[in-house]
Design an enzyme around this catalytic site. Sequence first.
Site, PDB file in Angstrom:
ATOM      1  CD  GLU A 226      24.512  12.029 -28.915  1.00  0.00           C
ATOM      2  OE1 GLU A 226      25.679  11.869 -28.504  1.00  0.00           O
ATOM      3  OE2 GLU A 226      23.970  11.244 -29.706  1.00  0.00           O
ATOM      4  CB  CYS A 260      30.144  17.835 -25.266  1.00  0.00           C
ATOM      5  SG  CYS A 260      29.574  17.737 -26.981  1.00  0.00           S
TER       6      CYS A 260
END
Length: 483
Positions: A226, A260
């Site tokens: 991720e 993110c």
Amino acid sequence: MHGDGKAVSVVGAGTNLAKLLQVQRAAHAADPFPTAEQRIDRLRRLLAALESHEQRIVEALNADFGYRSPHQTWFAEVVTTAKPLRLAIAQLRRWMRPERRSTGLPFNLLGARAEVHYQPLGVVGVISPWNVPVNLAVAPLAGVLAAGNRVMMKPSEATPATAELLQQMIASAFDPAELTVATGGVEVGREFSALPFDHLLYTGGEAVAKHIMRAASDHLTPLTLELGGKSPTLIGEGADLQLAARRIAFGKVFNAGQVCLAPDYVLVPNARKRELVDALIEAFKGMLPEASGSRDFVAAINARHADRLRGYVLEARASGAEVIELEWTGRSSAPGAIMVPLTLLVEPSPMLAVMREEIFGPLLPIVGYDRFEDALAMINAKDRPLALYYFGDDRAQIQQVLTRTVSGGVTLNDVIMHYTMDDLPFGGVGASGMGAYHGRDGFRRFSHARAVYTQSRFDIGGMLRPPYGPRFERIARVLQKHG
């Protein structure tokens, strides 16, 4: 304490990680398919540990960041972490059921059966980042533990107080053979990523991900990565700019953009660019009024990170871009807090570092476009992002966004929110990651989908074995046409 009430030791940097992995492997071998009751018990213990350490989590994150809004910490690290655990507890028995699959002609007519059984992988390693360190360490465990695995975790050394608390929190509820936390610096991280796990989840940056992939390749360890990237926000021509500004501003105020999924840059029709800039300034002022300073804001994690962000601003200003710095958001009464103010960068050159690298901070470039096709081309010219955001109600434009771009996920008329939908898969694509988890998709990601075929009592195979002749050819033609 752990599940049976016995005191347990924590795992520090000096611990032999390989030996600990052997302990978990042996425990898995002795109990390779935990019951639903066992898995739910683990999930409930984890949830109880999270919620009983709520105040200490807020204090640890404040210490690690120098200053972090208590409300933001509570929401990001406790509220949104509890949700996927509760979903897994509620849905686990349904997720565990074998799935019936079609056998096709003639096997379905003769009583054959095909199923998928979801089997625990074994021991899963989890390497979590510093930016939302409790959520991104604990939330994935909803799928990992629901799938029946044992877990070794390695939190980021950039948030040492939180890493230590995670270690204590997990040790209070779990035996190390079930779930444990290893702390330490870069060397511990290298050793951890090189272990022969049955699966390894890494959340963080692309550069470190490449090292982890190389280390994992020695054991062919399956990976879920991720990562991040430059998640664009695309404003359609008829979008409600006041609404868009408020929602985009939240994406930058939240953790000071150190997420993110934060909107990395905004593409807006040139004719409405100044209107959007003004609306964003007002939205920021509404969320962080000058009278309260940065009470609800978050400091940069460290000086190195802050210097990188300031370097982006200096380069943009030197290149001639318009720089609008909301200076009061850069002040804090907390000693040691390194505040980087919210800053709009209007029409920065595409060659600047701020337009080529993931920002991960409270800077927001605003770029104008003339045609919608041009905006899509700008997005597609960059690496595939973790998220893409579109504001507007034009169905044709929405369809173009969904069919002519590629991203890990999409939120329409907001930012970040698709991550909070626990029954949607979360993951990247291309440079923004591989693999997805959350909800049922997390359960499946950390399980082995095992094909199980039960043959009919009728000897179907006998029709396919030699010696071959007309009967075989007739059956083969049926299979060819009907599958």
